[in-house]
Design a protein around this motif. Structure first.
Motif, short mmCIF file in Angstrom:
data_model
loop_
_atom_site.label_atom_id
_atom_site.label_comp_id
_atom_site.label_asym_id
_atom_site.label_seq_id
_atom_site.Cartn_x
_atom_site.Cartn_y
_atom_site.Cartn_z
N LYS A 1 1.55 -1.06 0.30
CA LYS A 1 0.04 0.26 0.06
C LYS A 1 0.63 1.08 -0.44
O LYS A 1 0.44 1.75 -0.46
CB LYS A 1 -0.88 -0.22 1.12
CG LYS A 1 -2.24 -1.13 1.23
CD LYS A 1 -2.51 -1.38 2.37
CE LYS A 1 -3.86 -2.92 1.80
NZ LYS A 1 -5.02 -2.48 3.48
N LYS A 2 2.05 1.39 0.81
CA LYS A 2 3.05 2.55 0.57
C LYS A 2 3.53 2.73 -0.80
O LYS A 2 3.71 3.86 -0.79
CB LYS A 2 4.22 1.46 1.74
CG LYS A 2 3.68 2.34 2.67
CD LYS A 2 5.23 1.85 3.73
CE LYS A 2 4.78 2.11 5.47
NZ LYS A 2 6.25 1.91 6.40
N PHE A 3 3.66 1.81 -1.74
CA PHE A 3 3.70 1.99 -3.25
C PHE A 3 3.62 1.72 -4.05
O PHE A 3 2.24 1.48 -5.17
CB PHE A 3 4.69 1.22 -3.26
CG PHE A 3 6.36 1.06 -2.66
CD1 PHE A 3 6.83 2.32 -2.99
CD2 PHE A 3 6.82 0.61 -1.67
CE1 PHE A 3 8.56 2.42 -2.49
CE2 PHE A 3 7.12 0.40 -0.92
CZ PHE A 3 8.40 1.73 -1.56
N GLY A 4 1.57 2.18 -4.10
CA GLY A 4 0.50 1.58 -4.40
C GLY A 4 -0.51 1.02 -4.88
O GLY A 4 -1.27 1.16 -5.75
N ALA A 5 0.39 0.03 -4.38
CA ALA A 5 -0.92 -1.20 -4.99
C ALA A 5 -1.80 -1.54 -3.75
O ALA A 5 -1.84 -0.99 -2.28
CB ALA A 5 0.12 -2.15 -5.18
#
Length: 444
Positions: free
Chosen positions: A259-263
């Motif tokens: 989630k930190k990398f937008g997934a």
């Protein structure tokens, strides 16, 4: 206008154009008569200025324009009739320029190198290998671990622990030069990762081994090329108070990291990494295929090259390589650089392939569209943060700069066209084999 051939050796051409004085005078009179109705001169009504006065006042300028128009027109007509395609701008010299006077014929010598006839190439006989590399699980795992490291946190080490390379030390510091504190040389609660090279060279090394509550005097020297001129090359002492020593703790490889990398979750992040890796592999494989394609064309197709193009390319190669070997020299105020035989050999290859690809692309009606050019300009503009508008204006006003952006796009599209005609065989290889193939590209 009389045209006489004076040279026809290989690709070199020479012609003498003779413009009869009577023909030139008639052109000047016609131009003046055409302009006469709109000209006003003191003492005469508009359109009533005598032709003789107009000729005296405006004749020399009109004569110059008439000469230029006549020469340009004759050259254009000659190229259309002969089918010649000059490799560079034709050289135009007026033979009787210094002694010419009104009433004399105008004699002009024109010389240029003609572009060679490019032989036909049977593209279907080219045999190419397209290397394919799947995104292996190990590579995806390695990429995930690197992402976890980049998202790492730092946790306090046990009390009394010594700071290691890679640890974070939280410090207060104050810098002095010649015993005087200097502006911008102090900070509080600064989180410094040892080994990050974010401070002056040598600064972080002297904090390795420090413990919380230690006071350390760090002695360093500002680099000679340091941005602040008043500090460049100066010895400095920093009084540092170590307030905490923290060890790096990589983030967990889980859904939260994703989630930190937008997934959405870890599986989605793995898929993104897989796609990115395979895109990188495909780009590298394309470079290998392109080199093989160009090597085959270079070996199979030979034709005479214009000396002017080869010499210009060799000079550019020599100049570029010299600057790469002398990165501290940013201007062109240096001795002339003589191209070597190796430079000339590489220049011949580049010119030959450039002419060949241009011919193939033209026959295949390959073009670069507006959208592709816009994307190229936007990519190039990112290299000039804060100056994008000025860069856009420069590109709009500079056809040469536009061509520099257009050329590689055109070349890649022609390469794609050739690959579509050639016999291409897919070959599955490992990441290491692909890397070796890419490294081999530097041999030329």
């Amino acid at each position: 206008m009389e045209v006489k051939e004076t040279r026809n050796e290989g690709l070199k051409r020479g012609y003498q154009f003779t413009l009869p004085a009577a023909e030139l005078a008639a052109t000047v009179d016609a131009k003046l008569k055409e302009a006469q109705p709109e000209i006003e001169v003191k003492g005469f009504r508009k359109g009533k200025v005598p032709l003789a006065m107009l000729k005296k006042q405006f004749g020399p300028r009109v004569m110059g324009d008439a000469m230029q128009d006549a020469i340009d027109g004759a050259l254009k007509k000659h190229l259309e009739e002969s089918g010649d395609r000059p490799a560079t701008q034709p050289k135009v010299e007026m033979e009787n320029g210094e002694g010419w006077k009104e009433g004399d014929d105008v004699v002009v010598n024109i010389s240029y190198e003609n572009l060679p006839a490019i032989p036909e190439v049977d593209l279907t006989k080219l045999k190419l290998e397209r290397l394919t590399v799947p995104a292996e699980e190990a590579a995806v795992t390695e990429a995930l671990e690197n992402l976890a490291k980049s998202a790492q946190n730092f946790e306090d080490r046990r009390k009394g622990s010594k700071a290691k390379d890679g640890d974070q030390v939280v410090i207060d510091f104050k810098g002095f030069v010649d015993g005087e504190a200097f502006e911008g040389g102090a900070g509080e609660d600064y989180p410094l990762v040892l080994g990050s090279n974010s401070f002056i060279p040598g600064f972080e090394d002297q904090l390795v081994g420090a413990k919380a509550d230690d006071e350390v005097k760090v002695e360093v020297k500002f680099p000679e090329e340091y941005g602040a001129a008043h500090l460049a090359g100066k010895d400095a002492v920093f009084e540092c108070k170590v307030k905490a020593v923290k060890a790096p703790k990589p983030a967990e490889v889980d859904d939260e990291l994703a989630k930190k990398f937008g997934a959405e979750d870890l599986e989605a992040l793995k898929k993104q990494i897989s796609e990115r890796l395979e895109a990188e592999y495909a780009g590298a494989a394309r470079a290998v295929l392109k080199r093989s394609l160009l090597d085959q064309l270079d070996n199979q197709v030979k034709f005479e090259l214009p000396d002017s193009l080869v010499e210009a390319e060799a000079d550019q190669i020599a100049h570029q390589l010299w600057h790469e070997e002398n990165p501290d020299v940013h201007d062109h105020n240096h001795d002339s650089i003589e191209p070597t035989d190796e430079h000339k050999k590489l220049a011949e290859r580049r010119v030959r392939l450039g002419l060949l690809l241009a011919e193939i692309g033209q026959k295949a009606e390959v073009t670069v569209n507006d959208q592709e050019m816009t994307q190229a300009v936007l990519r190039a503009a990112r290299q000039y943060p804060g100056q994008e508008r000025a860069f856009f204006e420069f590109i709009q006003q500079n056809p040469g700069a536009q061509q520099q952006l257009r050329a590689p796009i055109f070349e890649d599209k022609v390469v794609d066209h050739i690959a579509e005609q050639a016999k291409v065989k897919d070959k599955k290889v490992s990441k290491e084999e692909l890397e070796k193939a890419v490294e081999a590209l530097d041999e030329l």
